[in-house]
Motif scaffolding. Structure first.
Motif, PDB file in Angstrom:
ATOM      1  N   ALA A  29      46.163  32.117  48.670  1.00 45.49           N
ATOM      2  CA  ALA A  29      44.901  32.755  48.294  1.00 45.49           C
ATOM      3  C   ALA A  29      45.098  33.691  47.106  1.00 45.49           C
ATOM      4  CB  ALA A  29      44.333  33.523  49.489  1.00 45.49           C
ATOM      5  N   LEU A  30      46.216  34.412  47.089  1.00 41.35           N
ATOM      6  CA  LEU A  30      46.505  35.311  45.968  1.00 41.35           C
ATOM      7  C   LEU A  30      46.698  34.524  44.679  1.00 41.35           C
ATOM      8  CD1 LEU A  30      47.098  38.087  44.783  1.00 41.35           C
ATOM      9  CD2 LEU A  30      49.470  37.851  45.584  1.00 41.35           C
ATOM     10  N   PHE A  49      43.303  33.448  43.465  1.00 38.18           N
ATOM     11  CA  PHE A  49      42.578  34.611  42.943  1.00 38.18           C
ATOM     12  C   PHE A  49      43.080  34.995  41.557  1.00 38.18           C
ATOM     13  CE2 PHE A  49      42.562  39.267  42.415  1.00 38.18           C
ATOM     14  CZ  PHE A  49      41.186  39.488  42.376  1.00 38.18           C
ATOM     15  N   VAL A  67      41.777  32.690  38.896  1.00 31.43           N
ATOM     16  CA  VAL A  67      40.410  33.016  38.471  1.00 31.43           C
ATOM     17  C   VAL A  67      40.411  34.242  37.559  1.00 31.43           C
ATOM     18  CG1 VAL A  67      38.129  33.735  39.278  1.00 31.43           C
ATOM     19  CG2 VAL A  67      39.380  31.966  40.516  1.00 31.43           C
ATOM     20  N   VAL A  68      41.245  35.214  37.878  1.00 27.65           N
ATOM     21  CA  VAL A  68      41.331  36.428  37.057  1.00 27.65           C
ATOM     22  C   VAL A  68      41.761  36.098  35.635  1.00 27.65           C
ATOM     23  CG1 VAL A  68      42.618  38.583  36.724  1.00 27.65           C
ATOM     24  CG2 VAL A  68      41.699  38.011  38.979  1.00 27.65           C
TER      25      VAL A  68
END
Length: 234
Positions: free
Chosen positions: A211-212, A215, A218-219
């Motif tokens: 998940a990290l 994320f 996307v960042v």
């Protein structure tokens, strides 16, 4: 008079942009190092093998050879070879995606989540998936403003920091050596988090790593394209 009056402003703007590119790059390095440290701690605690720390696996390999332990020797050779293959695959994915970080980090996320959801007792395939992911991670950032950085290994960072410290003690005032502590700090913090997560979730803690990774992918869309091209391997 107009060109000369505008030149200092242009130089100042360029310097400001360079500083921000460096800061953003180092924040990305820190975040990805947290991911690497977290994943390595989870993999190590769940299996007894390192996921990204191939120096440790290489030392263990040498010991296994000296003891004539053929089973462990073969296993560790497979882990090291898998990490190399992951690095190569990371460059391939990076090039195919025209050096966009999002597809690379989504592939890493898929591998980590797949490892976490591996349904069988034999966890070697799950471990190999995590190792491939950590190899691929090194293609996300290679340098920041000309300074080499490592994401899944910190021996080089500590060595560069130590040499920079020695030069500073001798009166040299070179820049850049202090930032080498950033990937080490990120990996340490990530390893602590990974250890805590593994205590609670076991190998399924890799879902958090996945998940990290997604994320952070996307960042990276918020980072100017030209800046990120400067971070990633050519």
């Amino acid at each position: 008079m107009l060109p000369s009056s505008r030149k200092p402003y242009t130089n100042a703007a360029l310097a400001h942009r360079e500083r921000w590119r460096g800061r953003v790059g180092l924040m990305l390095v820190a975040s990805l190092s947290v991911l690497a440290g977290m994943t390595d701690a989870i993999g190590f605690m769940a299996s007894g093998d390192f996921v990204s720390f191939m120096s440790g696996n290489t030392t263990r390999l040498a010991v296994a050879i000296s003891e004539g332990d053929l089973g462990l020797t073969g296993r560790l050779l497979l882990l090291v070879a898998t990490f190399i293959a992951g690095n190569a695959l990371g460059v391939v994915v990076s090039r195919v995606s025209q050096r966009h970080a999002l597809p690379l980090l989504l592939c890493i996320a898929a591998l980590l989540c797949g490892g976490a959801l591996w349904p069988f007792a034999e966890m070697l395939p799950a471990l190999l998936a995590a190792i491939v992911a950590m190899g691929m991670l090194n293609a996300a950032v290679e340098e920041v403003n000309g300074l080499p950085v490592g994401l899944t290994y910190v021996t080089g960072a500590l060595s560069r920091f130590g040499r920079g410290l020695g030069r500073w003690m001798m009166g040299e005032r070179r820049s850049g050596w202090r930032v080498q502590l950033i990937p080490w700090t990120g990996m340490f913090v990530g390893a602590v988090l990974g250890a805590l997560l593994e205590h609670q979730l076991g190998l399924r803690a890799l879902l958090i790593s996945g998940a990290l990774a997604a994320f952070l992918g996307v960042v990276t869309l918020k980072i100017p394209r030209r800046w990120h091209l400067g971070y990633m391997p050519r």
